[in-house]
Design an enzyme around this catalytic site. Structure first.
Site, PDB file in Angstrom:
ATOM      1  N   ARG A 101     -10.790   0.529  14.706  1.00  0.00           N
ATOM      2  CA  ARG A 101     -10.702   1.242  13.451  1.00  0.00           C
ATOM      3  C   ARG A 101     -11.733   0.597  12.530  1.00  0.00           C
ATOM      4  O   ARG A 101     -12.816   1.120  12.376  1.00  0.00           O
ATOM      5  CB  ARG A 101      -9.273   1.114  12.911  1.00  0.00           C
ATOM      6  CG  ARG A 101      -8.697   2.373  12.344  1.00  0.00           C
ATOM      7  CD  ARG A 101      -7.189   2.259  12.129  1.00  0.00           C
ATOM      8  NE  ARG A 101      -6.772   1.031  11.443  1.00  0.00           N
ATOM      9  CZ  ARG A 101      -5.560   0.828  10.962  1.00  0.00           C
ATOM     10  NH1 ARG A 101      -4.642   1.779  11.069  1.00  0.00           N
ATOM     11  NH2 ARG A 101      -5.238  -0.300  10.371  1.00  0.00           N
ATOM     12  N   TYR A 149      16.714  29.547   9.146  1.00  0.00           N
ATOM     13  CA  TYR A 149      15.522  30.280   9.604  1.00  0.00           C
ATOM     14  C   TYR A 149      15.397  30.226  11.116  1.00  0.00           C
ATOM     15  O   TYR A 149      15.584  29.170  11.731  1.00  0.00           O
ATOM     16  CB  TYR A 149      14.257  29.684   8.986  1.00  0.00           C
ATOM     17  CG  TYR A 149      14.086  30.009   7.525  1.00  0.00           C
ATOM     18  CD1 TYR A 149      13.879  31.325   7.113  1.00  0.00           C
ATOM     19  CD2 TYR A 149      14.116  29.004   6.577  1.00  0.00           C
ATOM     20  CE1 TYR A 149      13.715  31.619   5.759  1.00  0.00           C
ATOM     21  CE2 TYR A 149      13.945  29.288   5.221  1.00  0.00           C
ATOM     22  CZ  TYR A 149      13.751  30.598   4.818  1.00  0.00           C
ATOM     23  OH  TYR A 149      13.583  30.894   3.499  1.00  0.00           O
ATOM     24  N   MET A 203      12.961  24.622   3.013  1.00  0.00           N
ATOM     25  CA  MET A 203      12.216  23.920   1.957  1.00  0.00           C
ATOM     26  C   MET A 203      13.142  23.092   1.055  1.00  0.00           C
ATOM     27  O   MET A 203      12.835  21.953   0.715  1.00  0.00           O
ATOM     28  CB  MET A 203      11.422  24.926   1.115  1.00  0.00           C
ATOM     29  CG  MET A 203      10.567  24.260   0.052  1.00  0.00           C
ATOM     30  SD  MET A 203       9.663  25.415  -0.982  1.00  0.00           S
ATOM     31  CE  MET A 203       8.313  25.866   0.068  1.00  0.00           C
ATOM     32  N   LYS A 241       0.847  -1.202   0.000  1.00  0.00           N
ATOM     33  CA  LYS A 241       0.000   0.000   0.000  1.00  0.00           C
ATOM     34  C   LYS A 241       0.882   1.252   0.000  1.00  0.00           C
ATOM     35  O   LYS A 241       2.094   1.161   0.266  1.00  0.00           O
ATOM     36  CB  LYS A 241      -0.904  -0.010   1.231  1.00  0.00           C
ATOM     37  CG  LYS A 241      -0.163   0.090   2.558  1.00  0.00           C
ATOM     38  CD  LYS A 241      -1.093  -0.135   3.734  1.00  0.00           C
ATOM     39  CE  LYS A 241      -0.341  -0.058   5.045  1.00  0.00           C
ATOM     40  NZ  LYS A 241      -1.172  -0.478   6.196  1.00  0.00           N
TER      41      LYS A 241
END
Ligand SMILES: *Cc1c(COP(=O)(O)O)cnc(C)c1O
Length: 370
Positions: free
Chosen positions: A134, A255, A303, A37
């Protein structure tokens, strides 16, 4: 697309096969659905299928359309749909292509009955909710399911459940007890173990196990490494140094200036950022390797770039190879360790590798990506 920006995800299909065989050795009495998956946990569905084609007992995935594509590509093994059918079209595809569908609730069973013809054999995995809460039938809904199923001719049923804490302290026995209670005098096939149960709970395998993360060479456990388990990493995320800065004591990096040098330092800027799928939450100190030498990340991941400490790797400079995780020419960095530093799990790192990262397959002579 093969780009000249140096980041690559390198995939070793032979390691998938090694890891599958390891799962089978741990569960010698069971067949195994190779769980592919989420694009084989970010490794490429087709790469996993190719690696295991000759050997997997079956494949397990989510989307019916994907399962049909496997059939059309000539895959003959059983294919399990882990969330079952979502539409009438899925029901028809399951029957036509001999897929095995999970059935986890009465609504889904009714969808099947309304849209299916049952003049050819059909395989179902009836999912029981034993505490994960679930998906799955409970003591309240299971009798009705049996009543409906008894009216259908030619169905093969496997009973299945999923463990919530096979990797943890609570283990599987409490769920196995509930499974036995729900299953009653069921003597047909059962499917139980995920990777953690395969590796740690021999009593919780069943006729079919469902290894996922272990196929991709990461550990399902916080307290045992993939290497200790004998697993081989499949994905190596690698890049290169594209900039070098010399820092004086007191200089900050990136940053927010979250890292401050307490002495003169040399740092390298790596062409990899969170837009490539590297976790932004990885703090300064997360393991990384440059030119075969282990080191640490420095400052916030941005990024497209991040920084690492080159103070003790004077031979490194622009162009030096970097391993972000995996087993690369630039060094070995377990994905599990990067994940732990970033407060997540290797499952998430692998799945998050971005489409812009070119994939290179070991043993393939052409770089490819799907
Ligand atoms: C994803 C999944 C698995 C595989 O779990 P791993 O922890 O990756 O081994 C097994 N069974 C079901 C139902 C799943 O959804």
């Amino acid at each position: 697309m093969k780009t000249s920006r140096p980041i690559r995800a390198r995939i070793a299909p032979a390691a998938i096969l090694h890891n599958y065989r390891l799962a089978k050795r741990h569960a010698p009495g069971s067949k195994a659905w190779a769980v592919i998956k989420a694009n084989a946990y970010g490794h490429g569905q087709w790469r996993a299928v190719e690696a295991l084609r000759g050997e997997a007992d079956g494949f397990a995935m989510l989307e019916c359309e994907n399962a049909v594509a496997l059939r059309e590509a000539g895959v003959t093994q059983p294919i399990l749909l882990l969330e079952g059918v979502f539409s009438a079209r899925d029901v028809r595809a399951v029957i036509e292509h001999r897929l095995t569908s999970v059935i986890h609730c009465l609504d889904q069973l009714e969808l099947l009955v309304r849209n299916g013809k049952f003049d050819t054999p059909i395989s179902l995995c009836l999912k029981l909710n034993t505490g994960m809460n679930r998906l799955g039938f409970t003591a309240a809904t299971l009798p009705k399911a049996w009543e409906i199923l008894q009216q259908l001719p030619q169905i093969d049923i496997t009973l299945m459940t999923h463990f919530a804490e096979a990797d943890g302290e609570r283990g599987v026995s409490w769920q196995l007890d509930r499974f036995r209670q729900l299953a009653g005098d069921w003597s047909g096939p059962v499917s139980l173990g995920n990777s953690a149960a395969i590796l740690r709970h021999a009593e919780a395998h069943g006729d079919w196990v469902r290894p996922g993360i272990m196929l991709y060479g990461a550990s399902p456990f916080a307290d045992q490494s993939a290497t200790e388990l004998g697993l081989q990493p499949v994905m190596t995320l690698e890049s290169a140094i594209i900039g070098v800065q010399q820092l004086a004591a007191g200089d900050q990096v990136g940053y927010g200036g979250t890292f401050t040098a307490d002495q003169p330092m040399r740092i390298g800027v790596v062409a990899c950022g969170y837009a490539d799928g590297y976790p932004r939450h990885a703090p300064s100190g997360t393991p990384i390797a440059v030119m075969g030498r282990p080191t640490r990340t420095i400052g916030r991941v941005s990024m497209d770039m991040m920084a690492c400490d080159l103070t003790d790797i004077p031979e490194a400079g622009i162009g030096s190879p970097v391993t972000l995780w995996g087993q690369g020419l630039a060094g070995n960095v377990p994905a599990d360790e990067v994940a732990t530093a970033a407060g997540t799990i290797a499952y998430e790192l692998f799945c998050a590798v971005a489409p812009r990262v070119p994939v290179v397959v070991d043993g393939a002579n052409v770089a490819e990506r799907t």
